[in-house]
Every structure is written in C-alpha cells, then in structure tokens.
Write a protein that holds these residues in place. Structure first.
Motif, PDB file in Angstrom:
ATOM      1  N   PRO A 186      13.500  -8.355   7.533  1.00 41.84           N
ATOM      2  CA  PRO A 186      12.197  -7.812   7.916  1.00 41.84           C
ATOM      3  C   PRO A 186      11.570  -7.060   6.744  1.00 41.84           C
ATOM      4  O   PRO A 186      12.277  -6.538   5.878  1.00 41.84           O
ATOM      5  N   TYR A 187      10.250  -7.005   6.711  1.00 40.38           N
ATOM      6  CA  TYR A 187       9.515  -6.304   5.650  1.00 40.38           C
ATOM      7  C   TYR A 187       8.622  -5.255   6.302  1.00 40.38           C
ATOM      8  O   TYR A 187       8.073  -5.468   7.377  1.00 40.38           O
ATOM      9  N   ASN A 188       8.462  -4.135   5.631  1.00 41.32           N
ATOM     10  CA  ASN A 188       7.631  -3.057   6.157  1.00 41.32           C
ATOM     11  C   ASN A 188       6.677  -2.580   5.066  1.00 41.32           C
ATOM     12  O   ASN A 188       7.130  -2.177   3.983  1.00 41.32           O
ATOM     13  N   PRO A 189       5.356  -2.617   5.316  1.00 41.88           N
ATOM     14  CA  PRO A 189       4.394  -2.181   4.295  1.00 41.88           C
ATOM     15  C   PRO A 189       4.570  -0.738   3.854  1.00 41.88           C
ATOM     16  O   PRO A 189       4.188  -0.380   2.726  1.00 41.88           O
ATOM     17  N   ASN A 190       5.179   0.089   4.715  1.00 41.97           N
ATOM     18  CA  ASN A 190       5.383   1.492   4.346  1.00 41.97           C
ATOM     19  C   ASN A 190       6.460   1.666   3.278  1.00 41.97           C
ATOM     20  O   ASN A 190       6.626   2.759   2.732  1.00 41.97           O
ATOM     21  N   ASN A 191       7.176   0.582   2.972  1.00 43.18           N
ATOM     22  CA  ASN A 191       8.189   0.651   1.919  1.00 43.18           C
ATOM     23  C   ASN A 191       7.591   0.505   0.522  1.00 43.18           C
ATOM     24  O   ASN A 191       8.309   0.599  -0.471  1.00 43.18           O
ATOM     25  N   VAL A 192       6.285   0.257   0.449  1.00 43.91           N
ATOM     26  CA  VAL A 192       5.603   0.031  -0.831  1.00 43.91           C
ATOM     27  C   VAL A 192       4.561   1.122  -1.042  1.00 43.91           C
ATOM     28  O   VAL A 192       3.773   1.411  -0.143  1.00 43.91           O
ATOM     29  N   TYR A 193       4.552   1.720  -2.237  1.00 41.76           N
ATOM     30  CA  TYR A 193       3.479   2.658  -2.553  1.00 41.76           C
ATOM     31  C   TYR A 193       3.307   2.778  -4.062  1.00 41.76           C
ATOM     32  O   TYR A 193       4.211   2.437  -4.835  1.00 41.76           O
ATOM     33  N   VAL A 194       2.148   3.267  -4.476  1.00 45.31           N
ATOM     34  CA  VAL A 194       1.856   3.535  -5.883  1.00 45.31           C
ATOM     35  C   VAL A 194       1.763   5.046  -6.044  1.00 45.31           C
ATOM     36  O   VAL A 194       1.009   5.711  -5.324  1.00 45.31           O
ATOM     37  N   ASP A 195       2.547   5.601  -6.967  1.00 46.96           N
ATOM     38  CA  ASP A 195       2.603   7.050  -7.112  1.00 46.96           C
ATOM     39  C   ASP A 195       1.406   7.569  -7.924  1.00 46.96           C
ATOM     40  O   ASP A 195       0.602   6.777  -8.444  1.00 46.96           O
ATOM     41  N   ARG A 228       2.641   4.129 -10.920  1.00 45.94           N
ATOM     42  CA  ARG A 228       3.816   3.268 -10.880  1.00 45.94           C
ATOM     43  C   ARG A 228       4.006   2.694  -9.476  1.00 45.94           C
ATOM     44  O   ARG A 228       3.797   3.377  -8.472  1.00 45.94           O
ATOM     45  N   LEU A 229       4.423   1.413  -9.418  1.00 45.65           N
ATOM     46  CA  LEU A 229       4.653   0.745  -8.140  1.00 45.65           C
ATOM     47  C   LEU A 229       6.089   0.969  -7.694  1.00 45.65           C
ATOM     48  O   LEU A 229       7.027   0.724  -8.459  1.00 45.65           O
ATOM     49  N   HIS A 230       6.267   1.416  -6.437  1.00 54.49           N
ATOM     50  CA  HIS A 230       7.587   1.628  -5.863  1.00 54.49           C
ATOM     51  C   HIS A 230       7.841   0.585  -4.779  1.00 54.49           C
ATOM     52  O   HIS A 230       7.059   0.451  -3.830  1.00 54.49           O
ATOM     53  N   LEU A 231       8.940  -0.148  -4.917  1.00 51.24           N
ATOM     54  CA  LEU A 231       9.413  -1.082  -3.895  1.00 51.24           C
ATOM     55  C   LEU A 231      10.720  -0.529  -3.355  1.00 51.24           C
ATOM     56  O   LEU A 231      11.637  -0.226  -4.127  1.00 51.24           O
ATOM     57  N   ARG A 232      10.836  -0.428  -2.036  1.00 51.23           N
ATOM     58  CA  ARG A 232      12.018   0.208  -1.456  1.00 51.23           C
ATOM     59  C   ARG A 232      12.639  -0.654  -0.356  1.00 51.23           C
ATOM     60  O   ARG A 232      11.957  -1.451   0.292  1.00 51.23           O
ATOM     61  N   ILE A 233      13.929  -0.461  -0.162  1.00 50.50           N
ATOM     62  CA  ILE A 233      14.637  -0.954   1.019  1.00 50.50           C
ATOM     63  C   ILE A 233      15.016   0.272   1.829  1.00 50.50           C
ATOM     64  O   ILE A 233      15.729   1.157   1.335  1.00 50.50           O
ATOM     65  N   VAL A 234      14.530   0.338   3.068  1.00 44.29           N
ATOM     66  CA  VAL A 234      14.685   1.533   3.900  1.00 44.29           C
ATOM     67  C   VAL A 234      15.245   1.125   5.261  1.00 44.29           C
ATOM     68  O   VAL A 234      14.845   0.112   5.834  1.00 44.29           O
ATOM     69  N   ASN A 235      16.177   1.923   5.775  1.00 43.09           N
ATOM     70  CA  ASN A 235      16.738   1.679   7.095  1.00 43.09           C
ATOM     71  C   ASN A 235      15.770   2.224   8.151  1.00 43.09           C
ATOM     72  O   ASN A 235      15.520   3.430   8.216  1.00 43.09           O
ATOM     73  N   TRP A 287      17.823  -2.733   7.870  1.00 40.32           N
ATOM     74  CA  TRP A 287      17.280  -2.602   6.527  1.00 40.32           C
ATOM     75  C   TRP A 287      15.969  -3.369   6.441  1.00 40.32           C
ATOM     76  O   TRP A 287      15.912  -4.556   6.735  1.00 40.32           O
ATOM     77  N   THR A 288      14.904  -2.672   6.053  1.00 37.97           N
ATOM     78  CA  THR A 288      13.594  -3.306   5.895  1.00 37.97           C
ATOM     79  C   THR A 288      13.262  -3.390   4.405  1.00 37.97           C
ATOM     80  O   THR A 288      13.540  -2.471   3.644  1.00 37.97           O
ATOM     81  N   CYS A 289      12.647  -4.493   4.003  1.00 32.57           N
ATOM     82  CA  CYS A 289      12.495  -4.817   2.593  1.00 32.57           C
ATOM     83  C   CYS A 289      11.045  -4.693   2.132  1.00 32.57           C
ATOM     84  O   CYS A 289      10.172  -4.280   2.905  1.00 32.57           O
ATOM     85  N   SER A 290      10.797  -5.061   0.864  1.00 33.43           N
ATOM     86  CA  SER A 290       9.476  -4.897   0.253  1.00 33.43           C
ATOM     87  C   SER A 290       9.092  -6.160  -0.510  1.00 33.43           C
ATOM     88  O   SER A 290       9.950  -6.791  -1.144  1.00 33.43           O
ATOM     89  N   LEU A 313       1.530 -14.612  -8.101  1.00 38.75           N
ATOM     90  CA  LEU A 313       2.614 -13.824  -8.679  1.00 38.75           C
ATOM     91  C   LEU A 313       3.148 -12.859  -7.630  1.00 38.75           C
ATOM     92  O   LEU A 313       2.377 -12.221  -6.908  1.00 38.75           O
ATOM     93  N   ARG A 314       4.470 -12.735  -7.564  1.00 42.96           N
ATOM     94  CA  ARG A 314       5.089 -11.895  -6.545  1.00 42.96           C
ATOM     95  C   ARG A 314       6.193 -11.024  -7.128  1.00 42.96           C
ATOM     96  O   ARG A 314       6.843 -11.398  -8.107  1.00 42.96           O
ATOM     97  N   MET A 315       6.409  -9.876  -6.500  1.00 46.45           N
ATOM     98  CA  MET A 315       7.556  -9.027  -6.763  1.00 46.45           C
ATOM     99  C   MET A 315       8.201  -8.704  -5.427  1.00 46.45           C
ATOM    100  O   MET A 315       7.493  -8.376  -4.458  1.00 46.45           O
ATOM    101  N   THR A 316       9.511  -8.807  -5.357  1.00 41.40           N
ATOM    102  CA  THR A 316      10.194  -8.635  -4.079  1.00 41.40           C
ATOM    103  C   THR A 316      11.476  -7.847  -4.248  1.00 41.40           C
ATOM    104  O   THR A 316      12.116  -7.888  -5.309  1.00 41.40           O
ATOM    105  N   LEU A 317      11.856  -7.118  -3.215  1.00 39.34           N
ATOM    106  CA  LEU A 317      13.110  -6.372  -3.163  1.00 39.34           C
ATOM    107  C   LEU A 317      13.691  -6.590  -1.770  1.00 39.34           C
ATOM    108  O   LEU A 317      13.090  -6.180  -0.776  1.00 39.34           O
ATOM    109  N   TYR A 318      14.838  -7.287  -1.706  1.00 42.68           N
ATOM    110  CA  TYR A 318      15.384  -7.640  -0.395  1.00 42.68           C
ATOM    111  C   TYR A 318      16.909  -7.615  -0.418  1.00 42.68           C
ATOM    112  O   TYR A 318      17.537  -7.420  -1.459  1.00 42.68           O
TER     113      TYR A 318
END
Length: 343
Positions: free
Chosen positions: A155-164, A168-175, A180-183, A311-316
């Motif tokens: 599963p993917y969750n938009p809240n796992n992605v943010y720009v500080d 800088r772009l942050h991609l996270r895997i969060v429970n 575990w939800t991915c980005s 173009l894509r960036m992924t964290l899973y």
C-alpha cells in the motif's frame, strides 16, 4: 434442444455491445501542454487486437493523448486500461480496431461505427483525486494506489511524502494500522532523451527488505518492457548481497543487469539516455573528480526510444519467499536533495 439453447446463449454473449467506463478522471482545466494526470477505466466486450484511444478537449478541439507518437492505450487481460493525459475540460475514450489511425485533433469525437466500437465521454472533475507535490522546480504526482511491486502487495500513502523547508524530497515507509505503507512519486511531464541526475543522502543503513528506485516507466505501451530502466538501491532481502544495481528491463537477461556496492555517504545517481545508448553512473557527491565514480555501466542493446514515459522515484518493501529474514523491522526514509535534467 439443449445444444440449440447453448448455441443461442453463446450468440447472445458474443453480441453484447462493448462498454467503456471511467474509474479515475483528471480535473477540468483549460489545458496545460506540460502537466499530465492519470486517466483510467475498464472496457467490457473488447475483441482481440482492439485498443483504446484517449482524447482531452482544450481550446475547442479534442487532442489525442498522451502524444501523437504514442496514441494507443493497451487493454490488459482483465479489461483494465490506464494512461496519462494532458489536462482538458472533457475527456474521451474510444475502443478501436487495429487498423484505426487516430487524428492528432478533432472537432468532434466520432460516434460508434466501423472501426470505432465504443465511445465514452466525461467532464473533468472539479478536483483531481491525485496528490501532487513540487520538488526541484517540477510537479510530481504522489502515488496512493497499491502495487504488487516487490513480490507482495504494497500500500502507498501520500502522507509518507513531503518536501522540507530547504527543498529536499522525503520518501518514507511508515507503519499505519499495522501495515507498512510505502512512497512513490512520478513526474507529470515527459522529458525524453537527456541526462537525469539525483543527489541522494546516505542510504547505506537501509534494511535488506527496503528498495529505493529511480526509474523510467511508460503506461501507454506494453512493448519494450514499458520502456523501463532503473537505478535501484536494495539488498533484496539478503543481508550479504550487494546493495545497488543498474537495470535495463527485462532484468532476467544477464546483459541487462549490473550489480555493485554503493558506499555510505551522499551519492549522485545519473542515467544518460541517448538513441541506442544508456549510460548509468553512481558517484560520490563530495569526492574529487578522479575519485568520484563508484560504478558505471553502458547498455547498447534493447535501449528504448522515448514515448509517453514518466520519471519515478519509489521506496517500498520487498518480500523474498526464499529468505529467512523477518522482513522490515523499522521505518525507513530516503532523502533526495535535488533532481536535475539536461536535455
């Protein structure tokens, strides 16, 4: 009599008119030649060899999507179709025969008949169901639907992605809710041939089950392995494995895969996409010019041509059925300082 009834039933099924339905539609917009969003749906009653064509309406005309050079959308075995389209006030989907040649633009969408088997038209939504973020001066769509990438359903969750605040772009895997939800993010415009560079903070401490990928993917085609090629950072569930690889799909061909060890520290990952040639390089972002390159590989066979790729960036999370690993133990994060493109 039973045979006759069976024959009648088969004829009835075969004569069902095809029908197109939309499951996701972009927002209504006057039209933007640079920005794209996902359009998707299902088609019932399609015959072998038939394909979908998508149009968006802008400036009083219907424009074929996503590009005149890639006008067709493949129909998957379950009747599902999906592609990207530039914004418009309305959107149309056509089911057509293999001999149909779409026009670049139309004043009117054709009615069903001849090579056009079915037509569906819908207005754009008031607000897109997609999520977007801005990074390195570009707009990126944030994934929210699950995928089966990695040998399991992630599963993917938009809240796992943010720009500080410093960009800088942050991609996270969060429970979340014991899962575990991915980005994942993808660029909302096509760049084509050129040099793609990613400056990434230290990824050496990622668990073996985590995969960070930078890659090209094209929804509009089922040919050329969807034009996919990747730079991936992962041990694929094996603690003793090298932690990075360059890939030109299909990866099962030995000549299409080059594995290496990515060191600790900030790294710059680059691929240079040219006609018939794809060069991938990982280098130390802070080292001197002569010591910077960690690994380099050049592919010259099977290199795809540009189409409507993104173009894509992924964290899973990767699940290896042969591994004795317990899987992911803690949250993960990858920070991308910036992305640069030179045509």
């Amino acid at each position: 009599m039973c045979l006759a009834l069976a024959g009648c039933r088969q004829n009835t099924i075969a004569s069902v008119d095809p029908k197109i339905s939309f499951t996701q539609v972009p927002e209504a917009s006057p039209g933007d030649h640079d920005q794209q969003d996902v359009i998707e749906g299902t088609v019932r009653g399609a015959r072998p060899g038939q394909r979908m064509i998508v149009y968006s309406r802008s400036g009083g005309l219907w424009w074929v999507q996503p590009l005149l050079t890639s006008p067709f959308t493949a129909i998957l075995p379950d009747g599902y179709w999906r592609n990207e389209t530039h914004f418009g006030s309305e959107y149309a989907a056509l089911l057509v025969g293999p001999s149909y040649h779409p026009a670049a633009n139309l004043r009117r969408i054709p009615a069903p008949g001849g090579p056009v088997s079915a037509v569906a038209i819908t207005r754009g939504q008031e607000k897109s169901s997609s999520f977007f973020t801005n990074f390195s001066g570009l707009t990126w769509r944030v994934r929210w639907k699950p995928s089966d990438r990695g040998g399991t359903t992630n599963p993917y969750n938009p809240n796992n992605v943010y720009v500080d605040p410093v960009g800088r772009l942050h991609l996270r895997i969060v429970n979340r809710d014991r899962r575990w939800t991915c980005s994942e993010v993808n660029l909302t415009r096509n760049l084509g041939y050129g040099t793609y560079s990613f400056n990434v903070e230290d990824t050496s401490s990622l668990e073996p089950a985590v995969v960070f990928g930078m890659f090209i993917w094209d929804y509009s085609t089922d040919q050329q392995e969807n034009r996919e090629f990747d730079i991936e950072v992962s041990r694929w569930g094996d603690q003793g494995s090298e932690n990075a690889q360059f890939v030109l799909q299909p990866s099962y061909a030995a000549m299409n895969l080059s594995r290496f060890t990515a060191p600790a520290g900030k790294l710059k990952h680059t691929f240079v996409w040219e006609p018939g040639r794809l060069t991938m390089v990982t280098s130390r972002a802070s080292a001197g010019r002569g010591q910077a390159v960690v690994s380099k590989h050049v592919f010259t066979s099977g290199v795809p041509k540009p189409g409507s790729e993104s173009l894509r960036m992924t964290l899973y999370v990767y699940w290896n059925p042969r591994s004795k690993s317990a899987g992911l133990q803690r949250p993960a994060e990858v920070i991308v300082d910036r992305f640069e493109f030179l045509p």
